[in-house]
Design an enzyme around this catalytic site. Structure first.
Site, PDB file in Angstrom:
ATOM      1  N   ARG A  65      -2.376  45.988  69.891  1.00  0.00           N
ATOM      2  CA  ARG A  65      -3.617  46.180  71.013  1.00  0.00           C
ATOM      3  C   ARG A  65      -4.048  44.852  70.829  1.00  0.00           C
ATOM      4  NH1 ARG A  65      -0.236  49.406  72.781  1.00  0.00           N
ATOM      5  NH2 ARG A  65      -0.684  51.448  73.448  1.00  0.00           N
TER       6      ARG A  65
ATOM      7  N   GLU B  97      -6.280  42.997  81.102  1.00  0.00           N
ATOM      8  CA  GLU B  97      -4.927  42.984  82.211  1.00  0.00           C
ATOM      9  C   GLU B  97      -5.141  42.319  83.153  1.00  0.00           C
ATOM     10  OE1 GLU B  97      -1.867  44.883  81.113  1.00  0.00           O
ATOM     11  OE2 GLU B  97      -2.610  44.926  79.186  1.00  0.00           O
TER      12      GLU B  97
ATOM     13  N   HIS C 163       2.147  41.703  78.450  1.00  0.00           N
ATOM     14  CA  HIS C 163       2.663  42.959  78.319  1.00  0.00           C
ATOM     15  C   HIS C 163       3.721  43.856  78.535  1.00  0.00           C
ATOM     16  CE1 HIS C 163      -0.040  47.025  77.310  1.00  0.00           C
ATOM     17  NE2 HIS C 163       1.062  46.904  76.715  1.00  0.00           N
TER      18      HIS C 163
END
Length: 306
Positions: A230, A259, A277
Site C-alpha cells: 500500500r 492514483e 498499480h
C-alpha cells in the site's frame, strides 16, 4: 440477487452469476454517486477505484444492500467495521491475487538488480550505455527483507529462495507455521533494515509509513526498495531523497499515494522501475478473483434463501 460491479468483473464470473439467476450490472460511478447507486443492489463488488466509506454506507443504510465484496486483497477502501455495524457484510478475495503480486515483485527485484527498465528507456531514446549498465548485481547470495509475511510475502519468499536468496522477515501478529529454514528467518525490524540488500513491502496498510527517513538511514548503502503493498507504507519523498543521495541504488513501485496522478518526479527517476498499480493485473489472477467473488456471492445467496 442484484449485483453491481463498479470496477469490472471477469467475464466468466459474470456468466456464472447470470447463469445462477442473478442480475449483474457492470457500471462505474463517480465517487459522489456511489452511495445512492448501491442502494438498489443486494451486492456491490469493488476494486481499489471505488471507495465505500462512512458517507456511502450512511447513504445505503436501510436499503437492500447486504454485502460488499472487495475483489482483491486489501480492505482499506472500505470502512469495514462501520459497514458491519450497519448490518452489511464485508468480504474480500485474499488468496486469488497472491501469485500475481509476488511475480511482479520478483520482476522489480530483477529490474533493480540489472537496471532493465532504465536501460530500456535509454535505448528507446537511442542512447547506448553498455558501460553504465554493466554494473549490475546478481540476486543469488543476496538477502531479501520481506516486510509482511502473509500470503504474498510467503509466495515471494519461496520464489526468491529458489533463486538462491536468503529471506528475512518481521512478525507483527503471529509467526506463519513452517516458514523458517536455513534460508528464511524472522528477525527484528532493525536487523532486517541493516542486513537486507533488497527490501520488499508486502504488508497491510500501516497508520504511518513503515519505511520513512529514519528507516532509510538504518539501511545498508546500495539497498534496493520495492513496494507492492500500500502506498502509505512508504514515504515517497524520503525514498526520492535516498535515491538521489545514493543510499538506495534502485526502487520498484507499483502503488502510489495518488492514483492516476502518481508522484511523477519519483516515477521518472532514472533508477526507478514504475508501474500503475498492476499487482493483480494478470489474466490468471483476474480469473481466480472472479471465481472467489462468485463463491462468496453464492454463499451469501444460500444463506439468505435458506
Amino acid at each position: 440477487m442484484r449485483i453491481l460491479a463498479t470496477d469490472g468483473l471477469a467475464k466468466p464470473a459474470v456468466e456464472r452469476l447470470t447463469a445462477g439467476g442473478h442480475e449483474v450490472v457492470e457500471e462505474h460511478f463517480e465517487q459522489s454517486e456511489v452511495g445512492n447507486a448501491i442502494r438498489d443492489f443486494d451486492v456491490v463488488v469493488v476494486r481499489s477505484a471505488t471507495k465505500v466509506k462512512e458517507a456511502e454506507i450512511d447513504a445505503a443504510k436501510g436499503s437492500r444492500l447486504k454485502l460488499i465484496v472487495r475483489a482483491g486483497v486489501g480492505l482499506d477502501n472500505i470502512s469495514v467495521d462501520y459497514a458491519r455495524a450497519a448490518g452489511i457484510e464485508v468480504r474480500n478475495t485474499p488468496k486469488a491475487p497472491s501469485n500475481a503480486v509476488a511475480e511482479l515483485a520478483l520482476g522489480f527485484l530483477l529490474s533493480c538488480a540489472r537496471g532493465i527498465a532504465p536501460a530500456t528507456h535509454d535505448l528507446r531514446e537511442q542512447k547506448w550505455d553498455k558501460k553504465g549498465y554493466s554494473k549490475g548485481i546478481e540476486l543469488e547470495g543476496k538477502i531479501c527483507g520481506i516486510i509482511g509475511y502473509g500470503r504474498i510475502g510467503q509466495c515471494l519468499g519461496r520464489k526468491v529462495q529458489a533463486l538462491g536468496m536468503h529471506v528475512l522477515s518481521v512478525v507483527h501478529c503471529h509467526k506463519p507455521a513452517d516458514c523458517e529454514s536455513e534460508t528464511m528467518q524472522f528477525v527484528s525490524m532493525q536487523e532486517l533494515l541493516e542486513r537486507s540488500d533488497f527490501i520488499v513491502l508486502c504488508a497491510p496498510p500501516a497508520e504511518k509509513p513503515i519505511l520513512d527517513a529514519d528507516a532509510f538511514a538504518d539501511m545498508k548503502d546500495g539497498v534496493s526498495v520495492i513496494n507492492v503493498s500500500r502506498a502509505k507504507n512508504l514515504d515517497e519523498n524520503a525514498l526520492y531523497d535516498a535515491l538521489n543521495s545514493g543510499k538506495v541504488r534502485a526502487a520498484g513501485i507499483d502503488v502510489w499515494m495518488t492514483e492516476k496522478a502518481a508522484n511523477w518526479y519519483l516515477a521518472g527517476h532514472p533508477h526507478v522501475t514504475a508501474t500503475p498499480h498492476i499487482g493483480s493485473g494478470t489474466a490468471e489472477a483476474q480469473r481466480r478473483i472472479g471465481e472467489e467473488v462468485v463463491e462468496i456471492i453464492e454463499e451469501k445467496s444460500r444463506e439468505l434463501n435458506g
